[in-house]
Design a protein around this motif. Structure first.
Motif, PDB file in Angstrom:
ATOM      1  N   GLU A  40      -1.971  -5.230  10.466  1.00  0.00           N
ATOM      2  CA  GLU A  40      -0.970  -5.758   9.549  1.00  0.00           C
ATOM      3  C   GLU A  40      -0.996  -5.005   8.221  1.00  0.00           C
ATOM      4  OE1 GLU A  40      -2.937  -7.593  11.509  1.00  0.00           O
ATOM      5  OE2 GLU A  40      -1.247  -8.092  12.858  1.00  0.00           O
ATOM      6  N   GLU A  41      -2.209  -4.692   7.737  1.00  0.00           N
ATOM      7  CA  GLU A  41      -2.307  -3.927   6.496  1.00  0.00           C
ATOM      8  C   GLU A  41      -1.694  -2.543   6.651  1.00  0.00           C
ATOM      9  OE1 GLU A  41      -6.157  -3.664   4.781  1.00  0.00           O
ATOM     10  OE2 GLU A  41      -6.429  -5.830   4.595  1.00  0.00           O
ATOM     11  N   LEU A  42      -1.907  -1.927   7.813  1.00  0.00           N
ATOM     12  CA  LEU A  42      -1.318  -0.609   8.070  1.00  0.00           C
ATOM     13  C   LEU A  42       0.204  -0.692   8.076  1.00  0.00           C
ATOM     14  CD1 LEU A  42      -1.510   2.391   8.957  1.00  0.00           C
ATOM     15  CD2 LEU A  42      -1.654   1.559  11.316  1.00  0.00           C
ATOM     16  N   LYS A  43       0.743  -1.705   8.769  1.00  0.00           N
ATOM     17  CA  LYS A  43       2.194  -1.843   8.878  1.00  0.00           C
ATOM     18  C   LYS A  43       2.832  -2.131   7.519  1.00  0.00           C
ATOM     19  CE  LYS A  43       2.045  -3.680  13.613  1.00  0.00           C
ATOM     20  NZ  LYS A  43       2.317  -4.874  14.455  1.00  0.00           N
ATOM     21  N   ASN A  44       2.105  -2.838   6.655  1.00  0.00           N
ATOM     22  CA  ASN A  44       2.652  -3.240   5.355  1.00  0.00           C
ATOM     23  C   ASN A  44       2.116  -2.382   4.214  1.00  0.00           C
ATOM     24  OD1 ASN A  44       4.143  -5.491   6.447  1.00  0.00           O
ATOM     25  ND2 ASN A  44       2.201  -6.579   6.657  1.00  0.00           N
ATOM     26  N   ARG A  45       1.740  -1.144   4.521  1.00  0.00           N
ATOM     27  CA  ARG A  45       1.193  -0.273   3.481  1.00  0.00           C
ATOM     28  C   ARG A  45       2.234  -0.012   2.385  1.00  0.00           C
ATOM     29  NH1 ARG A  45       2.230   2.503   8.102  1.00  0.00           N
ATOM     30  NH2 ARG A  45       3.475   4.416   8.031  1.00  0.00           N
ATOM     31  N   PRO A  46       1.768   0.246   1.174  1.00  0.00           N
ATOM     32  CA  PRO A  46       2.700   0.464   0.060  1.00  0.00           C
ATOM     33  C   PRO A  46       3.478   1.757   0.191  1.00  0.00           C
ATOM     34  CG  PRO A  46       0.439   0.895  -0.621  1.00  0.00           C
ATOM     35  CD  PRO A  46       0.352   0.288   0.749  1.00  0.00           C
ATOM     36  N   ALA A  47       4.546   1.855  -0.575  1.00  0.00           N
ATOM     37  CA  ALA A  47       5.409   3.036  -0.520  1.00  0.00           C
ATOM     38  C   ALA A  47       4.671   4.300  -0.914  1.00  0.00           C
ATOM     39  CB  ALA A  47       6.622   2.821  -1.429  1.00  0.00           C
ATOM     40  N   SER A  48       3.633   4.169  -1.740  1.00  0.00           N
ATOM     41  CA  SER A  48       2.858   5.335  -2.163  1.00  0.00           C
ATOM     42  C   SER A  48       2.100   5.976  -1.007  1.00  0.00           C
ATOM     43  CB  SER A  48       1.871   4.942  -3.269  1.00  0.00           C
ATOM     44  OG  SER A  48       0.969   3.951  -2.797  1.00  0.00           O
ATOM     45  N   GLU A  49       1.982   5.256   0.113  1.00  0.00           N
ATOM     46  CA  GLU A  49       1.287   5.782   1.291  1.00  0.00           C
ATOM     47  C   GLU A  49       2.274   6.079   2.421  1.00  0.00           C
ATOM     48  OE1 GLU A  49      -1.822   2.926   2.014  1.00  0.00           O
ATOM     49  OE2 GLU A  49      -2.624   3.169  -0.006  1.00  0.00           O
ATOM     50  N   ALA A  50       3.489   6.429   2.043  1.00  0.00           N
ATOM     51  CA  ALA A  50       4.509   6.754   3.041  1.00  0.00           C
ATOM     52  C   ALA A  50       4.159   8.014   3.819  1.00  0.00           C
ATOM     53  CB  ALA A  50       5.868   6.920   2.352  1.00  0.00           C
ATOM     54  N   TRP A  51       3.234   8.838   3.296  1.00  0.00           N
ATOM     55  CA  TRP A  51       2.835  10.062   3.990  1.00  0.00           C
ATOM     56  C   TRP A  51       2.038   9.778   5.260  1.00  0.00           C
ATOM     57  CZ3 TRP A  51      -2.409  10.544   4.638  1.00  0.00           C
ATOM     58  CH2 TRP A  51      -3.221   9.800   3.774  1.00  0.00           C
ATOM     59  N   VAL A  52       1.500   8.560   5.391  1.00  0.00           N
ATOM     60  CA  VAL A  52       0.695   8.207   6.567  1.00  0.00           C
ATOM     61  C   VAL A  52       1.592   8.217   7.803  1.00  0.00           C
ATOM     62  CG1 VAL A  52      -0.671   6.384   7.661  1.00  0.00           C
ATOM     63  CG2 VAL A  52      -0.953   6.880   5.217  1.00  0.00           C
ATOM     64  N   ASP A  53       1.228   9.036   8.804  1.00  0.00           N
ATOM     65  CA  ASP A  53       2.056   9.223   9.999  1.00  0.00           C
ATOM     66  C   ASP A  53       1.809   8.167  11.076  1.00  0.00           C
ATOM     67  OD1 ASP A  53       3.455  11.438   9.141  1.00  0.00           O
ATOM     68  OD2 ASP A  53       2.015  12.871   9.936  1.00  0.00           O
ATOM     69  N   ILE A  54       0.820   7.306  10.887  1.00  0.00           N
ATOM     70  CA  ILE A  54       0.492   6.285  11.876  1.00  0.00           C
ATOM     71  C   ILE A  54       1.109   4.966  11.450  1.00  0.00           C
ATOM     72  CG2 ILE A  54      -1.363   5.123  13.122  1.00  0.00           C
ATOM     73  CD1 ILE A  54      -1.215   8.155  13.573  1.00  0.00           C
ATOM     74  N   ASP A  55       1.856   4.335  12.360  1.00  0.00           N
ATOM     75  CA  ASP A  55       2.533   3.073  12.050  1.00  0.00           C
ATOM     76  C   ASP A  55       1.858   1.863  12.680  1.00  0.00           C
ATOM     77  OD1 ASP A  55       4.612   4.339  10.559  1.00  0.00           O
ATOM     78  OD2 ASP A  55       5.503   4.982  12.453  1.00  0.00           O
ATOM     79  N   ASP A  56       1.111   2.060  13.755  1.00  0.00           N
ATOM     80  CA  ASP A  56       0.433   0.944  14.404  1.00  0.00           C
ATOM     81  C   ASP A  56      -0.677   1.482  15.295  1.00  0.00           C
ATOM     82  OD1 ASP A  56      -0.206  -1.637  15.177  1.00  0.00           O
ATOM     83  OD2 ASP A  56       1.429  -1.816  16.640  1.00  0.00           O
ATOM     84  N   VAL A  57      -1.759   0.725  15.383  1.00  0.00           N
ATOM     85  CA  VAL A  57      -2.865   1.036  16.290  1.00  0.00           C
ATOM     86  C   VAL A  57      -3.278  -0.270  16.953  1.00  0.00           C
ATOM     87  CG1 VAL A  57      -5.213   1.902  16.534  1.00  0.00           C
ATOM     88  CG2 VAL A  57      -3.689   2.921  14.832  1.00  0.00           C
TER      89      VAL A  57
END
Length: 237
Positions: A10-27
Motif C-alpha cells: 500500500e505504501e508503494l502504491k501510494n508513494r508521493p509524487a516526488s518518487e514518480a521515478w520508481v518504476d515498480i507499482d506493485d509487488v
C-alpha cells in the motif's frame, strides 16, 4: 532525501509524487497449494476464521484451502512472475514454460495461468509453491535474481548506474543507505535510485529477497560500483 523504503504494498502504491521515478507499482507474494481450483486473480483474506481450538478441523481445511493455480492478468504495462520456492508451470499465448526457484517469465497483456507443478506426495497432497508478482512500467529489466546474505556474508556498500529494487521476503537486517542505518523487515520494498549507495555490511541473521535492476543510465556501467574504485557516485533522483 528520505529513503524510498516501503514497508507494505500500500505504501508503494501510494508513494508521493516526488518518487514518480520508481518504476515498480506493485509487488505481491502468493502461494499455490493443493485445492483443485484456479483463482481468478488475487483472493481476499477470509473475513471469518474457524477457531483453531474449538473447531480445529475446519480451521485446518480453511488454512490449506489454497488454489493449485491462479490466473494473472496484467494491470500495468509490465508484469513478471518469479518462482521463490518450488516449481510452477506458466501457460499463456506466448507458450508453456516450467519454472524452478530463481526463474521468471513475463506475462503478456492477455494474461497467463500459473500452476503448482510439484508432484503429489504419498497422501496425494502437493507441497506449496511461492510466487512473486512484480508489476510496473520499466522500459528494460536487466537483472532479476534472488539474493541471500547473512552472518559472514555481507552485502558490500555500493551503488549503480541505474535504479535497483529489493523485494525482501525473509529475515531482518540493518540497511546502510546513503550513510544512514535503516531497519528492514520481511515485506519491505527498497528503491535505490541511480548513484545512491546501499549495502548490509554486518548482517546478524540470514535474509533473502529479489534483486531487480532496470535500465542503465549515466556511464552505463553494469554491476556493483564502489566509490574507492569507480569514483564518487552521481545521484539523479
Amino acid at each position: 532525501m528520505p529513503v524510498p523504503l516501503y514497508a507494505t504494498r500500500e505504501e508503494l502504491k501510494n508513494r508521493p509524487a516526488s518518487e514518480a521515478w520508481v518504476d515498480i507499482d506493485d509487488v505481491e507474494f502468493f502461494t499455490l497449494g493443493n485445492a483443485d481450483r484456479v483463482a481468478e486473480g488475487e483472493e481476499p483474506v477470509p473475513s471469518e476464521w474457524p477457531d483453531p481450538v474449538s473447531d480445529p478441523e475446519a480451521s485446518l481445511h480453511t488454512t490449506h484451502n489454497i488454489p493449485v493455480a491462479r490466473r494473472v492478468v496484467p494491470t500495468t504495462p509490465k508484469e513478471r512472475l518469479i518462482v521463490v520456492a518450488g516449481e510452477a508451470v506458466v501457460e499463456s499465448e506466448w507458450g508453456r514454460v516450467t519454472l524452478k526457484k530463481m526463474q521468471w517469465v513475463d506475462v503478456p497483456p492477455s494474461g497467463a495461468v500459473v500452476r503448482n507443478n510439484l508432484n503429489p506426495g504419498p497422501e496425494g497432497h502437493r507441497g506449496q509453491v511461492e510466487i512473486a508478482r512484480v508489476a510496473g512500467h520499466w522500459s528494460e529489466a536487466i537483472r532479476t535474481a534472488i539474493f541471500t546474505f547473512g552472518p559472514g556474508r555481507p552485502c558490500d556498500y555500493h551503488y549503480h548506474d541505474g535504479d535497483e529494487y529489493w523485494f525482501v521476503f525473509r529475515g531482518h537486517f540493518t540497511l546502510k543507505y546513503r550513510g544512514e542505518d535503516i531497519e528492514v523487515r520481511p515485506g519491505a520494498i527498497l528503491a535505490a535510485g541511480m548513484g545512491e549507495e546501499h549495502g548490509v555490511v554486518d548482517p546478524s541473521e540470514t535474509f533473502e529477497g529479489i534483486g531487480f535492476a532496470t535500465q542503465l543510465e549515466g556511464e552505463g556501467r553494469d554491476g556493483h560500483l564502489w566509490r574507492t574504485v569507480h569514483g564518487d557516485p552521481v545521484e539523479t533522483r
